[in-house]
Design a protein around this motif. Structure first.
Motif, PDB file in Angstrom:
ATOM      1  N   VAL A 180     -17.422 -70.810  -4.551  1.00 14.03           N
ATOM      2  CA  VAL A 180     -17.338 -71.884  -4.013  1.00 14.03           C
ATOM      3  C   VAL A 180     -17.903 -72.133  -2.759  1.00 14.03           C
ATOM      4  N   GLU A 196     -13.174 -81.892  -7.349  1.00 15.13           N
ATOM      5  CA  GLU A 196     -13.209 -81.063  -8.800  1.00 15.13           C
ATOM      6  C   GLU A 196     -11.740 -81.129  -9.355  1.00 15.13           C
ATOM      7  N   SER A 231      -9.840 -74.068  -6.720  1.00 16.82           N
ATOM      8  CA  SER A 231     -10.818 -73.641  -7.641  1.00 16.82           C
ATOM      9  C   SER A 231     -10.328 -72.323  -8.413  1.00 16.82           C
ATOM     10  N   VAL A 286     -12.317 -70.606 -11.240  1.00 19.03           N
ATOM     11  CA  VAL A 286     -13.513 -70.373 -10.470  1.00 19.03           C
ATOM     12  C   VAL A 286     -13.360 -69.373  -9.288  1.00 19.03           C
ATOM     13  N   ILE A 305     -19.237 -74.173  -7.583  1.00 19.68           N
ATOM     14  CA  ILE A 305     -18.771 -75.374  -6.899  1.00 19.68           C
ATOM     15  C   ILE A 305     -19.508 -75.405  -5.727  1.00 19.68           C
TER      16      ILE A 305
END
Length: 260
Positions: free
Chosen positions: A109, A56, A99, A104, A76
């Protein structure tokens, strides 16, 4: 003298490209990606499907930064813990921290640890299994956009390529009509390591694509990308620091639509 002129030309192009990136940081441009026909932005639930923790940050951070800055809900799905060196639990926690750096939420995730989806060169992942995992996430979170690697997977890693195959199988099998899938375009080695200079090639290729089949996403916050990758301390060795600095994937992503 000739070498000096070549070096000076490259330096000027590099600086001009960085200025373009910085301009996008202060004055975000109006991308047509995920806009409706009227040109207004629709908030979407987006699923990023990757193979390993750090994918990522190393490859998709321009996409993530642009999506989160525009209010999209990014999820994700990481298909493995990256346990090739017996550091899977460590790398999973690093992914959570990275993340969070990329804005995020950790609860969005998911890191898989399936016995048939273990990290490693030469380990072929089952396409049907990958497709079923993607299908569940799409259903659970009302996903309408999927983003993943293309068939080459940027680096050629077999796990990256298998993830693409899994998403493609899902798209072929699903009866859901309101879902789109996009893949990150792999480039040749010169473009791959041209740093921000590649934004010009990427912008040109996207602008010349037919019917909006390709979109170029500039990284509006490259510092955040660097900070996210630095959360992967187990992987943060000298050559990856160089990669993040000189890779075009730190500065721009070109996404191509996966047609059913």
């Amino acid at each position: 003298m000739e070498w000096f002129m070549i070096f000076a030309s490259v330096a000027v192009l590099w600086v001009a490209s960085l200025c373009k990136i910085l301009h996008a940081s202060f004055y975000p441009y109006r991308s047509s990606f995920l806009n409706n026909g009227a040109g207004s932005l629709q908030k979407r639930n987006v699923l990023l499907v990757i193979a390993h923790p750090d994918d990522e940050s190393m490859f998709f951070s321009p996409t993530i930064n642009q999506l989160t800055s525009r209010g999209h809900n990014v999820y994700i799905l990481c298909m493995s813990t990256g346990n090739a060196d017996a550091m899977g639990n460590i790398r999973k926690e690093e992914l959570y921290r990275a993340s969070a750096t990329l804005k995020v939420p950790i609860q969005q995730v998911t890191v898989m640890d399936h016995p048939d989806l273990q990290d490693g060169f030469g380990k072929i992942w089952n396409t049907s299994l990958l497709s079923k995992i993607v299908e569940k996430k799409v259903h659970d979170h009302a996903i309408c956009i999927i983003i993943t690697f293309d068939n080459y997977g940027v680096s050629g890693h077999c796990n990256h390529r298998d993830v693409n195959h899994g998403v493609r199988k899902f798209m072929l099998d699903t009866s859901q009509q309101d879902i789109e899938a996009w893949e990150l375009v792999s480039t040749n080695i010169i473009r791959k390591y041209s740093g921000p200079v590649d934004i010009w090639f990427s912008l040109w290729s996207a602008q010349n694509s037919l019917n909006g089949q390709m979109h170029c996403l500039l990284n509006e916050n490259p510092r955040r990308s660097y900070a996210a990758m630095s959360q992967h301390l187990s992987q943060w060795v000298w050559f990856r620091k160089l990669f993040v600095s000189f890779s075009s994937y730190t500065y721009v992503n070109t996404l191509k639509k996966i047609n059913k």
